[in-house]
Design a protein around this motif. Structure first.
Motif, PDB file in Angstrom:
ATOM      1  N   GLU A  11       0.827  -1.202   0.000  1.00  0.00           N
ATOM      2  CA  GLU A  11       0.000   0.000   0.000  1.00  0.00           C
ATOM      3  C   GLU A  11       0.864   1.257   0.000  1.00  0.00           C
ATOM      4  O   GLU A  11       0.554   2.241  -0.673  1.00  0.00           O
ATOM      5  N   ARG A  33       0.052  11.305   4.409  1.00  0.00           N
ATOM      6  CA  ARG A  33       0.852  10.697   5.480  1.00  0.00           C
ATOM      7  C   ARG A  33       0.181  10.833   6.839  1.00  0.00           C
ATOM      8  O   ARG A  33       0.831  10.792   7.861  1.00  0.00           O
ATOM      9  N   ASP A  34      -1.132  11.047   6.850  1.00  0.00           N
ATOM     10  CA  ASP A  34      -1.858  11.002   8.117  1.00  0.00           C
ATOM     11  C   ASP A  34      -3.070  10.100   7.915  1.00  0.00           C
ATOM     12  O   ASP A  34      -3.297   9.590   6.816  1.00  0.00           O
ATOM     13  N   ASP A  35      -3.841   9.883   8.964  1.00  0.00           N
ATOM     14  CA  ASP A  35      -4.968   8.960   8.875  1.00  0.00           C
ATOM     15  C   ASP A  35      -6.212   9.621   8.318  1.00  0.00           C
ATOM     16  O   ASP A  35      -7.125   8.951   7.844  1.00  0.00           O
ATOM     17  N   CYS A  36      -6.271  10.943   8.409  1.00  0.00           N
ATOM     18  CA  CYS A  36      -7.415  11.707   7.936  1.00  0.00           C
ATOM     19  C   CYS A  36      -6.908  12.974   7.267  1.00  0.00           C
ATOM     20  O   CYS A  36      -5.756  13.358   7.429  1.00  0.00           O
ATOM     21  N   LEU A  38      -7.720  17.232   6.645  1.00  0.00           N
ATOM     22  CA  LEU A  38      -8.269  18.351   7.416  1.00  0.00           C
ATOM     23  C   LEU A  38      -8.711  19.445   6.455  1.00  0.00           C
ATOM     24  O   LEU A  38      -7.932  19.904   5.618  1.00  0.00           O
ATOM     25  N   THR A 129      -6.816   2.032   0.048  1.00  0.00           N
ATOM     26  CA  THR A 129      -6.426   1.122  -1.020  1.00  0.00           C
ATOM     27  C   THR A 129      -6.542  -0.307  -0.527  1.00  0.00           C
ATOM     28  O   THR A 129      -5.928  -0.657   0.471  1.00  0.00           O
ATOM     29  N   ASP A 130      -7.360  -1.101  -1.205  1.00  0.00           N
ATOM     30  CA  ASP A 130      -7.630  -2.483  -0.806  1.00  0.00           C
ATOM     31  C   ASP A 130      -7.308  -3.443  -1.932  1.00  0.00           C
ATOM     32  O   ASP A 130      -7.377  -3.079  -3.095  1.00  0.00           O
ATOM     33  N   ARG A 131      -7.058  -4.692  -1.577  1.00  0.00           N
ATOM     34  CA  ARG A 131      -7.074  -5.763  -2.566  1.00  0.00           C
ATOM     35  C   ARG A 131      -8.241  -6.676  -2.231  1.00  0.00           C
ATOM     36  O   ARG A 131      -8.408  -7.081  -1.085  1.00  0.00           O
TER      37      ARG A 131
ATOM     38  N   ASP B  80     -11.043   6.201  12.942  1.00  0.00           N
ATOM     39  CA  ASP B  80     -10.049   7.163  12.453  1.00  0.00           C
ATOM     40  C   ASP B  80     -10.380   8.586  12.910  1.00  0.00           C
ATOM     41  O   ASP B  80      -9.482   9.357  13.250  1.00  0.00           O
ATOM     42  N   LYS B  84      -8.206  11.175  15.789  1.00  0.00           N
ATOM     43  CA  LYS B  84      -7.752  12.524  15.434  1.00  0.00           C
ATOM     44  C   LYS B  84      -8.374  13.594  16.320  1.00  0.00           C
ATOM     45  O   LYS B  84      -8.199  14.778  16.076  1.00  0.00           O
ATOM     46  N   MET B 151      -7.097  19.311  15.496  1.00  0.00           N
ATOM     47  CA  MET B 151      -6.918  17.943  15.001  1.00  0.00           C
ATOM     48  C   MET B 151      -5.595  17.378  15.515  1.00  0.00           C
ATOM     49  O   MET B 151      -4.571  18.054  15.491  1.00  0.00           O
ATOM     50  N   VAL B 152      -5.634  16.130  15.971  1.00  0.00           N
ATOM     51  CA  VAL B 152      -4.433  15.480  16.483  1.00  0.00           C
ATOM     52  C   VAL B 152      -3.764  14.736  15.341  1.00  0.00           C
ATOM     53  O   VAL B 152      -4.357  13.833  14.752  1.00  0.00           O
ATOM     54  N   ARG B 153      -2.542  15.114  15.028  1.00  0.00           N
ATOM     55  CA  ARG B 153      -1.859  14.558  13.869  1.00  0.00           C
ATOM     56  C   ARG B 153      -1.137  13.254  14.209  1.00  0.00           C
ATOM     57  O   ARG B 153      -0.983  12.889  15.365  1.00  0.00           O
ATOM     58  N   ARG B 154      -0.661  12.582  13.147  1.00  0.00           N
ATOM     59  CA  ARG B 154       0.114  11.357  13.317  1.00  0.00           C
ATOM     60  C   ARG B 154       1.599  11.675  13.516  1.00  0.00           C
ATOM     61  O   ARG B 154       2.293  10.974  14.260  1.00  0.00           O
ATOM     62  N   GLY B 155       2.066  12.713  12.848  1.00  0.00           N
ATOM     63  CA  GLY B 155       3.508  12.939  12.728  1.00  0.00           C
ATOM     64  C   GLY B 155       4.069  13.989  13.668  1.00  0.00           C
ATOM     65  O   GLY B 155       5.082  14.618  13.345  1.00  0.00           O
ATOM     66  N   ALA B 222      -1.557  11.126  17.630  1.00  0.00           N
ATOM     67  CA  ALA B 222      -2.395   9.947  17.872  1.00  0.00           C
ATOM     68  C   ALA B 222      -2.828   9.342  16.547  1.00  0.00           C
ATOM     69  O   ALA B 222      -2.825  10.008  15.504  1.00  0.00           O
ATOM     70  N   MET B 223      -3.212   8.067  16.603  1.00  0.00           N
ATOM     71  CA  MET B 223      -3.777   7.357  15.452  1.00  0.00           C
ATOM     72  C   MET B 223      -4.434   6.091  15.987  1.00  0.00           C
ATOM     73  O   MET B 223      -4.147   5.659  17.090  1.00  0.00           O
ATOM     74  N   ARG B 235       4.462   3.729  11.712  1.00  0.00           N
ATOM     75  CA  ARG B 235       4.012   4.873  10.919  1.00  0.00           C
ATOM     76  C   ARG B 235       4.099   6.174  11.723  1.00  0.00           C
ATOM     77  O   ARG B 235       4.501   7.209  11.198  1.00  0.00           O
ATOM     78  N   GLU B 238       7.830   7.091  12.056  1.00  0.00           N
ATOM     79  CA  GLU B 238       8.408   7.568  10.801  1.00  0.00           C
ATOM     80  C   GLU B 238       7.892   8.968  10.466  1.00  0.00           C
ATOM     81  O   GLU B 238       8.657   9.854  10.091  1.00  0.00           O
ATOM     82  N   ASP B 333      -1.195  -5.679   5.491  1.00  0.00           N
ATOM     83  CA  ASP B 333      -1.033  -4.983   4.217  1.00  0.00           C
ATOM     84  C   ASP B 333      -1.839  -5.759   3.193  1.00  0.00           C
ATOM     85  O   ASP B 333      -1.772  -6.981   3.143  1.00  0.00           O
ATOM     86  N   HIS B 334      -2.614  -5.037   2.363  1.00  0.00           N
ATOM     87  CA  HIS B 334      -3.449  -5.727   1.384  1.00  0.00           C
ATOM     88  C   HIS B 334      -2.636  -6.309   0.233  1.00  0.00           C
ATOM     89  O   HIS B 334      -3.152  -7.119  -0.525  1.00  0.00           O
TER      90      HIS B 334
END
Lengths: 335, 335
Positions: A11, A33-36, A38, A129-131, B80, B84, B151-155, B222-223, B235, B238, B333-334
């Motif tokens: 992915e 590069r985030d989950d959501c 904004l 993105t799915d399979r 998700d 956030k 919003m709470v980010r991942r990075g 957070a995530m 993730r 990184e 991972d798909h």
């Protein structure tokens, strides 16, 4: 795509290698590069939301160029926004691949999406993105903006309104028929350029973005006619609690569609019910028709008056002799 | 579902008969009788957007109850948003059916969605219904709100932050394993109630909605950990440009999961990488950990400190002796 082509596994490789560039125009995508994502809604505006999916074998044919598939997946969503008077803003995209995608195909898909984004003024905000087994499918959720209170509804047509459509009707469904049976071009007496233009309409729908402002200014009601004029006009009439009458002789046809129809008059049913016309149907007060047409013309969009809203219920589509057209089905339905 | 069951034919019958009631709580859905939905963003807030699909055979098993499928489709998206710090608001739903759906199944799906909507405080805003080959699939795009800038980010995890997770880990993946091989319950020495609770976790994820406010107040980053703690922590590290260390001995386990792990220590890999935990991983300043845990506890959410953010790169998951855990794969991972 041939089996020996290079595929993209993982992915992360799909998202960062091919999709992240589509999100560069929108800071709230955070480079995917985030989950959501904004979104800061613009002041004085509301958001218009829609979702539409396209799947191989249903909305596009196996073997179709990935560039065209990407374009169409975005165009069918933007078409709904445009018909509501909304300016396209961002979209979310969920991809379902039956196997690891070929690198060339994925690059082509991204090119088609990028071209559509540039044409429609919209950016990728996020995705998934799915399979999974089954056809390759793209599900898009698109967001647009309208000044507060300016979304053009489906169910607000008024008795006496004139019915107006953008562009020409039937080109895409005739183009699809030509792709399925190439011999039709000769039977219909089409020049090579005419056949090619019909095919292009079926591959790359062009929603009339320049119509957004005139719709906000003049339309009582509007919707796109992607499921066919007969069915979608029926929806507008029912939602508005009114009847509608249109004349086949008034429908705007391209030179190519007119030639095909002259050669095979039965094609009128395809033109009226076949769908795939990413054009706008609008109901406009009689006193505003001239100004609406002029505003659209000034932006390069041809509008045509095709009928009117009446008291009552139901849709009457009249043939060239004023008699109701006999239709085997109203329009596209998946079920 | 048995072949002789009554099916629902026609998009209109599906939408108006089963889905429109799900949109009653949101005026901008227009009863699913327009082409788009209209959202007036609340003042002082931003919108958080996400999309996730679930498909039969991939995200849920054939034969699973439609109620559970509907619940899960919405829960994985809400998870998700929650992670956030976003309050769920509305969602768009695209349904792909391989055939006309059974009336009972469709009613069950709608019941599961309705229960999830009530639990998560979210309404259906619009959607799309297709028939296509392949597995039954639900693609949802969900929108939530955060006060502007919250919003709470991942990075954005910082060196020295403590890592905290909500709830317990591994229950869903162990529950899925129990559904695939029922004999495992005996091998793991589980009481019937324990096995049932693990199965329920796999069928009906419960994102920790009560954590939204504490996340906004205290979390640097957070995530959710739906792809497994190991992969999702990787993730976060990184994206934040940092390293992370967690101790397996600190991971919060339910009584059932702890019993299974005692019976089969190799399950630790499943718990750390199996995914399906719709719990939140957060990075919090050391000085805020106590207040964060207290705020969550006051709302009925148990948080557990499991490790820390360090300078460098990579994720180190330490076993009970402080040695790096050997993992065959990091997570789901798909491709």
């Amino acid at each position: 795509m041939p089996e020996q082509e290079r595929t993209v596994a993982g992915e992360e490789a799909i998202v960062q290698g091919y999709l992240a560039p589509l999100a560069e125009g929108f800071a709230g995508a955070f480079g995917l590069r985030d989950d959501c994502a904004l979104l800061s809604p613009p002041a004085g505006h509301e958001l218009v939301l829609t979702t539409d999916a396209v799947a191989e074998g249903v909305h596009f044919l196996p073997g179709e160029a990935p560039e065209d598939i990407g374009w169409k997946a975005l165009a069918v969503n933007v078409s709904d926004l445009v018909a509501k008077g909304a300016t396209p803003l961002v979209y979310l995209m969920s991809l379902a691949f039956p196997a690891a995608p070929a690198a060339d195909g994925l690059a082509g898909l991204a090119r088609g999406l990028a071209a559509a984004q540039a044409s429609f003024g919209i950016s990728l905000a996020g995705g998934d993105t799915d399979r999974r087994p089954g056809p390759f499918a793209i599900t898009i959720a698109a967001l647009g903006t309208v000044p507060t209170g300016k979304m053009v509804r489906r169910g607000t047509a008024r008795v006496g309104d004139r019915l107006v459509v953008s562009g020409t009707l039937g080109d895409a469904v005739l183009g699809l028929e030509l792709r399925r049976r190439q011999t039709r071009a000769q039977a219909w007496g089409l020049a090579a350029g005419e056949a090619a233009s019909l095919v292009a309409c079926s591959l790359r729908p062009q929603p009339p973005l320049a119509l957004i402002e005139p719709l906000r200014a003049f339309a009582h009601a509007a919707m796109d006619i992607s499921d066919g004029l007969a069915k979608d006009l029926g929806r507008m009439a029912e939602a508005s609690g009114v009847a509608a009458r249109v004349s086949v002789s008034a429908l705007p046809l391209s030179a190519a569609a007119a030639r095909a129809l002259a050669a095979d008059p039965s094609l009128v049913a395809e033109i009226v019910t076949g769908g795939e016309d990413y054009q706008v149907l609008a109901a406009v007060a009689p006193s505003d028709v001239a100004a609406f047409l002029a505003a659209a013309a000034a932006r390069g969009i041809v509008l045509t008056e095709i009928g009117e809203i009446q008291a009552g219920t139901g849709v009457r589509i009249e043939d060239r002799d004023g008699r109701p057209l006999a239709l085997a089905r109203a329009g596209w339905d998946h079920f």
